[in-house]
Design a protein around this motif. Structure first.
Motif, mmCIF file in Angstrom:
data_model
loop_
_atom_site.group_PDB
_atom_site.id
_atom_site.type_symbol
_atom_site.label_atom_id
_atom_site.label_comp_id
_atom_site.label_asym_id
_atom_site.label_seq_id
_atom_site.Cartn_x
_atom_site.Cartn_y
_atom_site.Cartn_z
ATOM 1 N N ALA A 134 0.828 -1.205 0.000
ATOM 2 C CA ALA A 134 0.000 0.000 0.000
ATOM 3 C C ALA A 134 0.864 1.256 0.000
ATOM 4 C CB ALA A 134 -0.934 -0.012 1.209
ATOM 5 N N GLU A 135 1.941 1.236 0.775
ATOM 6 C CA GLU A 135 2.842 2.383 0.828
ATOM 7 C C GLU A 135 3.543 2.593 -0.512
ATOM 8 O OE1 GLU A 135 3.113 4.580 3.032
ATOM 9 O OE2 GLU A 135 2.352 3.727 4.900
ATOM 10 N N MET A 136 3.864 1.496 -1.225
ATOM 11 C CA MET A 136 4.492 1.633 -2.539
ATOM 12 C C MET A 136 3.567 2.347 -3.510
ATOM 13 S SD MET A 136 6.751 -1.776 -3.343
ATOM 14 C CE MET A 136 6.370 -2.961 -2.073
ATOM 15 N N PHE A 137 2.296 1.942 -3.538
ATOM 16 C CA PHE A 137 1.344 2.602 -4.418
ATOM 17 C C PHE A 137 1.178 4.071 -4.031
ATOM 18 C CE2 PHE A 137 0.122 -1.665 -5.734
ATOM 19 C CZ PHE A 137 -0.208 -1.477 -7.077
ATOM 20 N N ALA A 138 1.213 4.359 -2.744
ATOM 21 C CA ALA A 138 1.060 5.740 -2.279
ATOM 22 C C ALA A 138 2.282 6.594 -2.621
ATOM 23 C CB ALA A 138 0.820 5.755 -0.775
ATOM 24 N N ALA A 139 3.437 5.949 -2.863
ATOM 25 C CA ALA A 139 4.688 6.677 -3.100
ATOM 26 C C ALA A 139 5.103 6.668 -4.567
ATOM 27 C CB ALA A 139 5.805 6.074 -2.238
ATOM 28 N N LEU A 140 4.179 6.368 -5.476
ATOM 29 C CA LEU A 140 4.538 6.294 -6.898
ATOM 30 C C LEU A 140 5.128 7.600 -7.427
ATOM 31 C CD1 LEU A 140 1.552 4.231 -8.383
ATOM 32 C CD2 LEU A 140 3.892 3.461 -7.945
ATOM 33 N N ALA A 141 4.728 8.713 -6.846
ATOM 34 C CA ALA A 141 5.240 10.011 -7.298
ATOM 35 C C ALA A 141 6.548 10.392 -6.622
ATOM 36 C CB ALA A 141 4.196 11.102 -7.056
ATOM 37 N N SER A 142 7.011 9.566 -5.703
ATOM 38 C CA SER A 142 8.250 9.865 -4.968
ATOM 39 C C SER A 142 9.163 8.643 -5.006
ATOM 40 C CB SER A 142 7.927 10.241 -3.514
ATOM 41 O OG SER A 142 9.128 10.431 -2.777
ATOM 42 N N PRO A 143 10.008 8.534 -6.040
ATOM 43 C CA PRO A 143 10.865 7.355 -6.179
ATOM 44 C C PRO A 143 11.725 7.038 -4.964
ATOM 45 C CG PRO A 143 10.902 8.638 -8.192
ATOM 46 C CD PRO A 143 10.172 9.460 -7.173
ATOM 47 N N THR A 144 12.222 8.066 -4.281
ATOM 48 C CA THR A 144 13.063 7.835 -3.105
ATOM 49 C C THR A 144 12.272 7.152 -1.994
ATOM 50 O OG1 THR A 144 14.424 9.764 -3.634
ATOM 51 C CG2 THR A 144 14.554 8.902 -1.388
ATOM 52 N N ASP A 145 11.053 7.632 -1.744
ATOM 53 C CA ASP A 145 10.207 7.002 -0.732
ATOM 54 C C ASP A 145 9.785 5.606 -1.176
ATOM 55 O OD1 ASP A 145 10.375 9.227 0.873
ATOM 56 O OD2 ASP A 145 8.495 10.095 0.184
ATOM 57 N N TYR A 146 9.491 5.470 -2.455
ATOM 58 C CA TYR A 146 9.095 4.166 -2.991
ATOM 59 C C TYR A 146 10.196 3.132 -2.728
ATOM 60 C CZ TYR A 146 7.640 0.487 -6.169
ATOM 61 O OH TYR A 146 7.275 -0.747 -6.681
ATOM 62 N N LEU A 147 11.440 3.520 -2.974
ATOM 63 C CA LEU A 147 12.557 2.591 -2.813
ATOM 64 C C LEU A 147 12.654 2.080 -1.378
ATOM 65 C CD1 LEU A 147 15.051 1.152 -3.893
ATOM 66 C CD2 LEU A 147 16.358 3.255 -3.495
ATOM 67 N N ILE A 148 12.405 2.949 -0.420
ATOM 68 C CA ILE A 148 12.464 2.530 0.983
ATOM 69 C C ILE A 148 11.457 1.422 1.254
ATOM 70 C CG2 ILE A 148 11.984 3.266 3.352
ATOM 71 C CD1 ILE A 148 13.207 6.003 2.564
ATOM 72 N N HIS A 149 10.225 1.586 0.766
ATOM 73 C CA HIS A 149 9.196 0.570 0.990
ATOM 74 C C HIS A 149 9.482 -0.697 0.187
ATOM 75 C CE1 HIS A 149 6.885 3.240 3.460
ATOM 76 N NE2 HIS A 149 6.925 4.174 2.528
ATOM 77 N N ASP A 150 10.103 -0.538 -0.976
ATOM 78 C CA ASP A 150 10.526 -1.687 -1.771
ATOM 79 C C ASP A 150 11.508 -2.543 -0.970
ATOM 80 O OD1 ASP A 150 11.598 -3.465 -3.650
ATOM 81 O OD2 ASP A 150 11.695 -1.969 -5.238
ATOM 82 N N VAL A 151 12.510 -1.890 -0.408
ATOM 83 C CA VAL A 151 13.524 -2.600 0.377
ATOM 84 C C VAL A 151 12.893 -3.270 1.607
ATOM 85 C CG1 VAL A 151 15.572 -2.286 1.837
ATOM 86 C CG2 VAL A 151 15.449 -1.182 -0.402
ATOM 87 N N LEU A 152 12.007 -2.553 2.281
ATOM 88 C CA LEU A 152 11.365 -3.119 3.466
ATOM 89 C C LEU A 152 10.512 -4.335 3.105
ATOM 90 C CD1 LEU A 152 10.323 0.155 5.344
ATOM 91 C CD2 LEU A 152 12.262 -1.347 5.835
ATOM 92 N N PHE A 153 9.861 -4.302 1.957
ATOM 93 C CA PHE A 153 9.055 -5.434 1.492
ATOM 94 C C PHE A 153 9.928 -6.687 1.361
ATOM 95 C CE2 PHE A 153 7.383 -8.125 -1.891
ATOM 96 C CZ PHE A 153 6.030 -8.202 -1.598
#
Length: 260
Positions: A134-153
Motif C-alpha cells: 500500500a505504501e508503494m502505491f502511495a509513493a509512486l510520485a516519490s521514487p526515493t520514498d518508494y525505494l524505501i518501501h521496496d527494500v522493506l518489502f
C-alpha cells in the motif's frame, strides 16, 4: 556509512540525521532495541524539519539500522545480524562486481526465500507485506520514498522465511543494493508496474502458494534488472560502442487497481 552521495540540500539533511544517529550509537546513548525520541522532539534537537527527519529515518530503516513499528515508534535494530554490508560494498569496489551478478545472486536467494515465506510466513508478516505494498502505491510520485518501501518489502519476506541465516545474508545483499539504487532511482519509469508485481508476490505468499511466489519473484527480479539498467545514464564510451547495434524495444502492461 555509504559514500558518494550527491551534494544536494535533501541529501545533506538526510546525512545530518544519519551522522547524528551514528554518533549516538557510537557513544552508547542509543543501543540495540532502544526507541528513538518522538519525531517532533528529535527534529527540534537536530534543527531540521520533520519531513527531513522522516527521510533520514527512512534511509536508516532501509539500511537496517532502524526498525519502524507503525503506531508504536522507531527503534534501533536489534537483529537479525548481517554479514557486513560495508564489506560487501568494498568487495564490489575492489573486484568490480557487476549489476548482473548482484541480480543473479538475488534471484538464487530471493526466489527460495519467497517460497519459504509462502510456507512459513505468519499473519504478522502478511499484514506487514500488505502495508508495504500500500505504501508503494502511495509513493509512486516519490521514487526515493518508494525505494524505501521496496527494500522493506523484501526484508519482510526474508524474515518470513523463518531462517535467520538466510535473512542475514539477504540483509547484506539488500542493503548493498539499496545503497546503489538510491543514486539512480529518481530516473525510474516503471514504479507502477513494480508495485503491481510486489502486490502479486504478496498475494501468492498470503495464499501459501510457494511455487507461484517463487515464479513471481523471479519474474519481478528479471524485469527489475532490465528497468534498473535503463536508470543509469549511458557514458560516451558505451554509447559509441553500441551506436551501430540494433535497438531492442520492450513493452509492458500495467493495471490501475490499488492493493487490497
Amino acid at each position: 556509512m555509504p559514500l558518494g552521495i550527491q551534494d544536494s540540500p535533501n541529501n545533506h539533511r538526510t546525512m545530518h540525521v544519519v551522522d547524528h544517529v551514528r554518533s549516538l550509537i557510537e557513544k552508547g546513548v542509543l543501543q540495540p532495541g532502544d526507541k528513538i525520541p518522538p519525531e517532533r522532539e528529535f527534529a527540534r534537537s537536530l534543527k531540521i524539519s520533520r519531513a527531513s527527519l522522516r527521510t533520514g529515518i527512512g534511509y536508516l530503516a532501509a539500511m537496517g539500522v532502524m526498525k519502524i513499528r507503525h503506531g508504536v515508534g522507531t527503534f534501533v535494530a536489534d537483529g537479525p545480524p548481517d554479514f557486513g554490508k560495508a564489506s560487501l560494498s568494498w568487495m564490489g569496489a575492489l573486484h568490480g562486481f557487476q549489476t548482473w551478478q548482484m541480480f543473479e545472486a538475488r534471484i538464487i536467494l530471493e526466489c527460495s526465500l519467497s517460497a519459504l515465506a509462502a510456507e512459513r510466513g505468519k499473519e504478522e508478516h502478511h499484514a506487514a507485506l500488505a502495508e508495504e505494498v500500500a505504501e508503494m502505491f502511495a509513493a509512486l510520485a516519490s521514487p526515493t520514498d518508494y525505494l524505501i518501501h521496496d527494500v522493506l518489502f523484501h526484508r519482510i519476506i526474508a524474515q518470513a522465511s523463518g531462517n535467520p541465516i538466510l535473512a542475514a545474508i539477504m540483509e547484506t545483499v539488500t542493503s548493498s543494493m539499496y545503497d546503489k539504487r538510491r543514486k539512480t532511482v529518481e530516473r525510474a519509469t516503471d514504479l507502477r508496474e513494480s508495485a503491481e508485481m510486489h502486490r502479486e508476490i504478496y498475494r501468492a505468499i498470503r495464499a501459501r502458494n510457494p511455487l507461484e511466489a517463487r515464479k513471481l519473484m523471479e519474474e519481478h527480479l528479471r524485469l527489475a534488472q532490465t528497468a534498473q539498467g535503463a536508470e543509469r545514464p549511458t557514458d560516451r564510451k558505451a554509447a559509441s560502442a553500441s551506436k551501430n547495434k540494433p535497438l531492442r524495444l520492450k513493452t509492458t502492461n500495467s493495471g490501475q487497481s490499488l492493493p487490497r
